[in-house]
Design an enzyme around this catalytic site. Structure first.
Site, mmCIF file in Angstrom:
data_model
loop_
_atom_site.group_PDB
_atom_site.id
_atom_site.type_symbol
_atom_site.label_atom_id
_atom_site.label_comp_id
_atom_site.label_asym_id
_atom_site.label_seq_id
_atom_site.Cartn_x
_atom_site.Cartn_y
_atom_site.Cartn_z
ATOM 1 N N LYS A 37 0.854 -1.296 0.002
ATOM 2 C CA LYS A 37 -0.041 0.041 -0.067
ATOM 3 C C LYS A 37 0.964 1.160 0.022
ATOM 4 O O LYS A 37 2.127 1.299 0.402
ATOM 5 C CB LYS A 37 -0.906 -0.053 1.220
ATOM 6 C CG LYS A 37 -0.297 0.094 2.600
ATOM 7 C CD LYS A 37 -1.170 -0.171 3.721
ATOM 8 C CE LYS A 37 -0.130 0.002 5.095
ATOM 9 N NZ LYS A 37 -1.277 -0.775 6.380
ATOM 10 N N ARG A 133 -10.656 -0.094 14.618
ATOM 11 C CA ARG A 133 -10.444 0.638 13.495
ATOM 12 C C ARG A 133 -11.560 0.203 12.466
ATOM 13 O O ARG A 133 -12.206 0.996 11.857
ATOM 14 C CB ARG A 133 -8.951 0.669 12.991
ATOM 15 C CG ARG A 133 -8.629 1.601 11.919
ATOM 16 C CD ARG A 133 -7.339 1.781 11.722
ATOM 17 N NE ARG A 133 -6.510 0.332 11.244
ATOM 18 C CZ ARG A 133 -5.419 0.301 10.458
ATOM 19 N NH1 ARG A 133 -4.734 1.387 10.577
ATOM 20 N NH2 ARG A 133 -5.296 -0.843 9.789
ATOM 21 N N TYR A 258 11.817 31.633 3.967
ATOM 22 C CA TYR A 258 10.743 32.451 4.283
ATOM 23 C C TYR A 258 10.343 32.757 5.726
ATOM 24 O O TYR A 258 10.810 32.270 6.567
ATOM 25 C CB TYR A 258 9.321 31.504 3.828
ATOM 26 C CG TYR A 258 9.147 31.412 2.267
ATOM 27 C CD1 TYR A 258 9.015 32.355 1.471
ATOM 28 C CD2 TYR A 258 9.020 30.082 1.803
ATOM 29 C CE1 TYR A 258 8.824 32.101 0.341
ATOM 30 C CE2 TYR A 258 9.042 29.924 0.590
ATOM 31 C CZ TYR A 258 8.708 30.770 -0.248
ATOM 32 O OH TYR A 258 8.331 30.678 -1.847
ATOM 33 N N MET A 307 8.436 24.591 0.105
ATOM 34 C CA MET A 307 7.459 23.572 -0.722
ATOM 35 C C MET A 307 8.514 22.556 -1.497
ATOM 36 O O MET A 307 8.232 21.584 -1.543
ATOM 37 C CB MET A 307 6.414 24.145 -1.509
ATOM 38 C CG MET A 307 5.593 22.943 -2.193
ATOM 39 S SD MET A 307 4.258 23.717 -3.366
ATOM 40 C CE MET A 307 3.026 24.592 -1.998
#
Ligand code: PLP
Length: 363
Positions: A37, A133, A258, A307
């Site tokens: 997965k 779950r 930033y 990013m």
């Protein structure tokens, strides 16, 4: 090999080593389901599944239908369990010969009323034994058997919630006991033996007596055993490497990145790397929390992770633009160690490595 960009190196040799090691913990006839997965925990589900097929893997598992579909479209033929199908998935599941996990009455109904449903189509039943779950509860078995209306699952299974935790052995053993007894009850009621599985990687390593007919392994295949004692036996399959794009001389008092996330208290040298939070490096690694390796030395990540980029302090390191940077690998700093700096786990960073990073098969 010199790299010119950010790459995820995938070591098939280490994958084979890990499979061999996990097998050595099991009885020879216990089947193995490889969990592929989330893009095979970041490695590349197709590359990994193809190699596992070469190694004669018994089963594959994915979380979602789309993941199974992608593997089928690329020619993967092994049985594939879909752990978490949704109600609109069943025509695709059946058309592509995927095996659904049936975990609730709502899902059972969607499966049985799918236009493509046939009476002996393979499916598995998931029981909840304490993780709370997904899965049927023990007290729903009678009703479940009524609803199954004579259908028989290929397997019944459950999932451990704390198999890696030494302090929760009782909890795991209780889950195993509960599973054993509900499996017996289920089999008696439907009158045939049904195969079972409950162990994940840490389960294989810590509770191998509960291997039943099959086990499921994800993180172990990718090189992590949730315990330091497996550090030599299991080898990380993924190396995350990047390069120095640009070097800057920063004067005392100047800022980097930033929001002036870093202010130089001395004259320093920084390197900009072509990898950022869109690639899976969380902003939490910024501001000195995470460090990466340049020419054998650690360099802290400074300021805010952007990013697509991040900046490191290389003041004390001899290096140049184009040099390789190791974020984690199977030799110097493991993904486990890297993620400890922000108090998370290898699973998380592996599964969040963006698809835009090139995957390169090594050895
Ligand atoms: C992800 C998953 C696994 C694999 O667990 P590992 O700890 O990676 O071995 C096994 N079973 C289920 C139900 C899962 O969701």
């Amino acid at each position: 090999m010199a790299i010119q960009q950010t790459v995820v190196e995938v070591s098939l040799k280490n994958l084979k080593n890990n499979l061999r090691f996990l097998k050595s913990k099991l009885n020879p006839n216990t089947l193995i389901m490889a969990v592929v997965k989330a893009f095979s925990y970041g490695a590349d589900a197709f590359i990994i599944s193809k190699e596992l097929e070469k190694q004669k893997i018994d089963y594959l598992a994915v979380a979602y239908t789309s993941e199974g579909l992608a593997l089928r479209k690329k020619g993967i033929m092994s049985p594939i369990l879909v752990l978490h199908p949704q109600i609109n998935d069943f025509n695709t599941i059946i058309e592509y010969n995927l095996e659904p996990s049936i975990y609730s009455f709502r899902i059972l109904k969607a499966f049985m009323s799918s236009a493509k449903f046939q009476k002996n189509y393979p499916f598995q039943i998931k029981f909840n034994t304490g993780l709370n779950r997904l899965g049927f509860h023990e007290n729903q078995i009678d009703s479940l058997i009524d609803h199954l209306n004579g259908l028989k699952p290929t397997y019944i299974f459950s999932h451990l919630g704390a198999s890696e935790d030494e302090n929760e052995k009782n909890f795991s053993n209780d889950q195993i006991k509960k599973f054993s007894s509900l499996a017996k009850y289920f089999q008696n009621k439907i009158g045939v033996k049904i195969k079972r599985h409950i162990l994940n990687t840490s389960g294989i390593l810590n509770f191998s007596e509960a291997q039943y007919e099959m086990v499921r392994t994800g993180i172990g295949l990718y090189g992590f055993g949730n315990d330091n004692k497996y550090k030599n036996a299991l080898k990380p399959v993924i190396n995350l490497k990047t390069v120095i794009s640009q070097i800057h001389k920063i004067k005392k008092g100047d800022s980097v990145g930033y929001n002036k996330g870093f202010i130089a208290t001395n004259n320093i040298t920084t390197a900009t790397l072509p990898i950022g939070h869109a690639d899976g490096i969380s902003r939490l690694y910024g501001n000195g929390n995470g460090k990466v390796m340049v020419n054998g030395k650690f360099a802290p990540i400074i300021g805010n992770v952007c990013m697509d980029m991040m900046m490191i302090n290389i003041s004390k390191i001899v290096c140049k633009e184009g040099d390789q940077v190791i974020i984690f690998d199977d030799k110097n700093i493991s993904a486990d160690e890297f993620t400890k700096s922000i108090d998370t786990i290898s699973y998380e960073i592996l599964a969040s490595l963006s698809k835009r990073i090139k995957r390169v098969i090594i050895n």
